[in-house]
Design an enzyme around this catalytic site. Sequence first.
Site, PDB file in Angstrom:
ATOM      1  N   HIS A 159       0.754  -1.135  -0.029  1.00 50.38           N
ATOM      2  CA  HIS A 159      -0.057  -0.020   0.026  1.00 50.38           C
ATOM      3  C   HIS A 159       0.909   1.145   0.018  1.00 50.38           C
ATOM      4  CE1 HIS A 159       0.520   0.141   4.437  1.00 50.38           C
ATOM      5  NE2 HIS A 159       0.156   1.413   4.310  1.00 50.38           N
ATOM      6  N   ASP A 202       0.188  -7.457   1.739  1.00 49.34           N
ATOM      7  CA  ASP A 202       0.673  -6.119   1.633  1.00 49.34           C
ATOM      8  C   ASP A 202       2.161  -6.209   1.909  1.00 49.34           C
ATOM      9  OD1 ASP A 202       0.688  -3.362   1.845  1.00 49.34           O
ATOM     10  OD2 ASP A 202      -0.095  -3.336   3.855  1.00 49.34           O
ATOM     11  N   GLN A 246       0.975   5.910  11.722  1.00 49.79           N
ATOM     12  CA  GLN A 246       0.955   6.471  10.276  1.00 49.79           C
ATOM     13  C   GLN A 246       2.469   6.885   9.895  1.00 49.79           C
ATOM     14  OE1 GLN A 246      -2.083   6.088  11.399  1.00 49.79           O
ATOM     15  NE2 GLN A 246      -2.362   5.046   9.580  1.00 49.79           N
ATOM     16  N   GLY A 247       2.926   6.422   8.987  1.00 48.39           N
ATOM     17  CA  GLY A 247       4.312   6.733   8.385  1.00 48.39           C
ATOM     18  C   GLY A 247       5.291   5.735   8.858  1.00 48.39           C
ATOM     19  N   ASP A 248       4.906   4.589   9.472  1.00 51.83           N
ATOM     20  CA  ASP A 248       5.508   3.244   9.907  1.00 51.83           C
ATOM     21  C   ASP A 248       5.362   2.549   8.934  1.00 51.83           C
ATOM     22  OD1 ASP A 248       6.774   4.396  12.392  1.00 51.83           O
ATOM     23  OD2 ASP A 248       4.989   3.820  13.443  1.00 51.83           O
ATOM     24  N   SER A 249       4.263   2.367   8.307  1.00 52.36           N
ATOM     25  CA  SER A 249       4.004   1.451   7.239  1.00 52.36           C
ATOM     26  C   SER A 249       4.960   1.049   6.391  1.00 52.36           C
ATOM     27  CB  SER A 249       2.867   2.030   6.282  1.00 52.36           C
ATOM     28  OG  SER A 249       1.631   1.689   6.825  1.00 52.36           O
TER      29      SER A 249
HETATM   30  N1  ARG Z   1      -1.488   2.309   7.443  1.00 52.01           N
HETATM   31  C1  ARG Z   1      -0.568   2.883   8.088  1.00 52.01           C
HETATM   32  C2  ARG Z   1       0.404   3.634   7.272  1.00 52.01           C
HETATM   33  O1  ARG Z   1       0.051   3.705   6.041  1.00 52.01           O
HETATM   34  C3  ARG Z   1       0.184   2.040   9.173  1.00 52.01           C
HETATM   35  C4  ARG Z   1      -0.809   2.194  10.559  1.00 52.01           C
HETATM   36  C5  ARG Z   1      -0.168   0.915  11.623  1.00 52.01           C
HETATM   37  N2  ARG Z   1      -1.410   1.044  12.440  1.00 52.01           N
HETATM   38  C6  ARG Z   1      -1.300   0.567  13.490  1.00 52.01           C
HETATM   39  N3  ARG Z   1      -2.289   0.632  14.495  1.00 52.01           N
HETATM   40  N4  ARG Z   1      -0.468  -0.407  13.903  1.00 52.01           N
HETATM   41  O2  ARG Z   1       1.410   4.237   7.819  1.00 52.01           O
END
Ligand code: ARG
Length: 273
Positions: free
Chosen positions: A86, A131, A217-220
């Site tokens: 993603h 993913d 967000q940002g760790d993905s």
């Molecule tokens: N989808 C998020 C990203 O794009 C990652 C989120 C991880 N969230 C969590 N609660 N562990 O950065």
Amino acid sequence: MPTAKDTSKRLKRITAVGAVALAAFSLGPSVASAMPTDGPGGQGEPGATVVGGTKAQQGEFPFMVRLSMGCGGSLLTQDIVLTAAHCVDGSGPDTSITATGGVVDLEDPAAKTARSTEVVQAPGYDGNGKDWALVKLAEPIDQPTLALTEDASYNKGDFTIAGWGADREGGRQQRYLLKAQVPFVDDATCKTAYSNLVEDEELCAGKMDTGGVDTCQGDSGGPMFRKDDADKWVQVGIVSWGDGCARPGKPGVYTEVSTFASDIRAAADKLGG
Ligand code: ARG
């Protein structure tokens, strides 16, 4: 009415063009963008950071990479970064991504950067499971790599997470790499939080009872890892999604690396890693 899954897919499409931060609402692996950042290369970019963490030491996780679209990644080889599907925009030649490695401080002049040449997004990726993606670099980042777990035997215990993403739900991207530890959550328990969990392709981790520690967000795209029996780091997960960040009863969801390890290696071989 769209189902939750439909909605999260739609949100992903919206956020992928860099529109809004939707972290708190995402029930799928959406790329939340336009998060404020106090580090370079994060402005208006998608991504996720660590909640409840502490600063990593320089050299502690040398395989950690920051990608310019606002995601994390890990060095599978010195010129192939493993990240989340993603975080990228399909497969093919792609020179738009910059990888930064070798540092915990993204503003450190010693940072090594390399441009992408090609991207492989997991075949069949449709926003549910699968993913993972690979980013091939124009030149190597001269750092130790992170091994993929060979099988499911390490899908238990405590895991380490690390990233430059938000340090709380709705928070800023970070200049310094943060790290934390999260316990494994079994599929049956995780299903109570997320009915759309893809059990064979996703693995959950977090403090079910208290929350407080999580990726965000940002760790993905960044790795979730642990020590193997030989005391070597092995990657068991890829940061994928969650409902908000660090909420009690809402663990983080990670791509189950053991399920895809042979596919990932085959794709890397094809890239000439
Ligand atoms: N989808 C998020 C990203 O794009 C990652 C989120 C991880 N969230 C969590 N609660 N562990 O950065």
